[in-house]
Each structure stands twice: as C-alpha cells, then as structure tokens.
Motif scaffolding. Structure first.
Motif, PDB file in Angstrom:
ATOM      1  N   ILE A 172      58.440  31.825  41.683  1.00  0.00           N
ATOM      2  CA  ILE A 172      58.305  32.310  43.039  1.00  0.00           C
ATOM      3  C   ILE A 172      56.918  32.501  43.452  1.00  0.00           C
ATOM      4  O   ILE A 172      56.372  33.443  42.504  1.00  0.00           O
ATOM      5  N   LYS A 205      56.455  38.517  46.670  1.00  0.00           N
ATOM      6  CA  LYS A 205      56.899  37.578  45.498  1.00  0.00           C
ATOM      7  C   LYS A 205      57.548  38.756  44.524  1.00  0.00           C
ATOM      8  O   LYS A 205      58.446  38.681  44.146  1.00  0.00           O
ATOM      9  N   LEU A 253      63.196  33.815  36.730  1.00  0.00           N
ATOM     10  CA  LEU A 253      62.375  33.665  37.906  1.00  0.00           C
ATOM     11  C   LEU A 253      60.911  34.445  37.342  1.00  0.00           C
ATOM     12  O   LEU A 253      60.889  35.291  36.709  1.00  0.00           O
ATOM     13  N   GLY A 278      57.442  35.177  38.959  1.00  0.00           N
ATOM     14  CA  GLY A 278      56.611  35.417  40.196  1.00  0.00           C
ATOM     15  C   GLY A 278      55.095  35.318  39.944  1.00  0.00           C
ATOM     16  O   GLY A 278      54.544  35.894  38.816  1.00  0.00           O
ATOM     17  N   VAL A 303      60.022  28.703  44.896  1.00  0.00           N
ATOM     18  CA  VAL A 303      60.354  29.298  46.137  1.00  0.00           C
ATOM     19  C   VAL A 303      58.666  29.569  46.497  1.00  0.00           C
ATOM     20  O   VAL A 303      57.961  30.216  45.756  1.00  0.00           O
ATOM     21  N   ALA A 342      62.722  39.267  51.571  1.00  0.00           N
ATOM     22  CA  ALA A 342      62.532  39.503  50.341  1.00  0.00           C
ATOM     23  C   ALA A 342      63.237  40.826  49.736  1.00  0.00           C
ATOM     24  O   ALA A 342      63.447  41.124  48.621  1.00  0.00           O
ATOM     25  N   SER A 370      67.680  36.889  49.417  1.00  0.00           N
ATOM     26  CA  SER A 370      66.839  36.377  48.193  1.00  0.00           C
ATOM     27  C   SER A 370      67.790  35.381  47.387  1.00  0.00           C
ATOM     28  O   SER A 370      67.400  34.217  47.160  1.00  0.00           O
TER      29      SER A 370
END
Length: 204
Positions: A28, A36, A93, A95, A117, A177, A183
């Motif tokens: 992300i 994020k 995920l 970030g 993303v 978000a 999301s």
C-alpha cells in the motif's frame, strides 16, 4: 512403529495441503499523508502493526503539510496487516512510509510483492507521482485508489486518469480508506487483475 503412526497422524494430507490459502504480498503505497496507515488499519483482520511517530518541529522544513495540517503522526518504517479474501487467498499488506527521506525502504519492501495499491489524495496528486513511477519502472502491477477524504470525490475516475497520465490498463478506483468495505473492494480489484494477468500468461 508407534512413532511412524504418530507421524502419519500429524502429517497434513494432500487435500489439506491443496486447500491451504495462497499467501500474497501487497504493498500500500503513495505520498505523505494520503491514508496508507488508515487503509491498512481499516481492512486488516488482525491488529495492524504500525510504526508511527509524532511529527515534530524538526520536520517543519522537510515535510509538506499543505492540505493536511491536521496530521499529527507519520509512518517511519512500515504498516503491516492481513486480510483473507474469499477464504483461499491471504493478503499480507505492507504500507510504505510516505516521506521522501524514507523512500530508500521501498526497494526492500517491494521484494516478493505481487502487486500494489497506490493511494492518491486529489488535493495533492503530485505526492503520489513517485509511487506510480516506482511500480511502473519495476513492472509491478498496481491499481490507483483515490482516497475520498471526508467521503467526498470531487472528480470522476476518468478525469483523474487523465491528470495522472495513466495508461488504460491501470485501474482507477474511488474509495474511502476509512471504510473496511471500500478498502476491501480495492484489494479485490487488484487480485482480480493479477489473476487475469496470470491466466492470460498461462494461455499464451
């Protein structure tokens, strides 16, 4: 004999191995203050790992807070979360930090990532140009998610695509978000894109 029986009892069967969820690493990314950490936190099914630190006076001449004056903390290493999609795909995920002085970490975070993303704040679209360029240069598939702060989306996706000079194959999605469902839908769109690309490559 008893020992071999115990091994047989505890060893996973072929069917169990085949139903184990597929692990996928997703980044992300985006500029400073685009959301994020918020996205990872809103969608993660576990308590997210965060490496946020308070903004201090030392960063006043370094970090551009125009448009995000309310921001009080920032990610200095990474955010981490996990979400299961459809029961058979687990997304891990990561970030990325947003400030330019931490961009050197992106190369390490990108190792093993299948997709990304890129979050965009329409108030400051230029803050995400570097992230778009990063993934384009490395050939990592990505979608662009436009984070509607306060739930507002003043520009349609087509207009944002033109402003960012994105090729047609890059999806532009409007999202919030803060909302788990929003999301999640962005992540599902990315996974569908990765599946389509893998299916097309296998067929060719």
């Amino acid at each position: 004999m008893a020992g071999s029986e115990r091994v047989a009892e505890t060893a996973p069967t072929a069917s169990a191995r085949s139903t184990a969820p597929e692990a996928v690493k997703i980044l992300i990314a985006g500029g400073f203050g685009v959301g994020k950490t918020t996205m990872v936190g809103s969608v993660s099914e576990i308590a997210p790992l965060r490496t946020e630190e308070p903004l201090t006076a030392a960063g006043l001449d370094v970090d551009d807070l125009a448009g995000i004056e309310e921001k009080r903390a920032t990610t200095v290493a990474l955010d981490f979360g996990r979400i299961t999609i459809g029961g058979d795909v687990v997304l891990y995920l990561f970030g990325t930090p947003g400030q330019q002085r931490f961009w050197f970490m992106w190369n390490d975070l990108a190792i093993g990532a299948l997709g990304a993303v890129v979050l965009v704040d329409v108030r400051r679209p230029e803050s995400s140009f570097a992230a778009i360029d990063f993934f384009e240069r490395r050939g990592i598939p990505f979608v662009v998610a436009v984070n509607g702060f306060h739930g507002r989306h003043p520009y349609p996706a087509a207009e944002i695509r033109e402003a960012l000079a994105l090729p047609e194959h890059v999806q532009v999605l409007l999202c919030d978000a803060r909302e788990r469902t929003s999301s999640r839908d962005v992540l599902i769109a990315l996974i569908d894109q990765l599946i389509d690309a893998a299916t097309g490559a296998a067929a060719s």
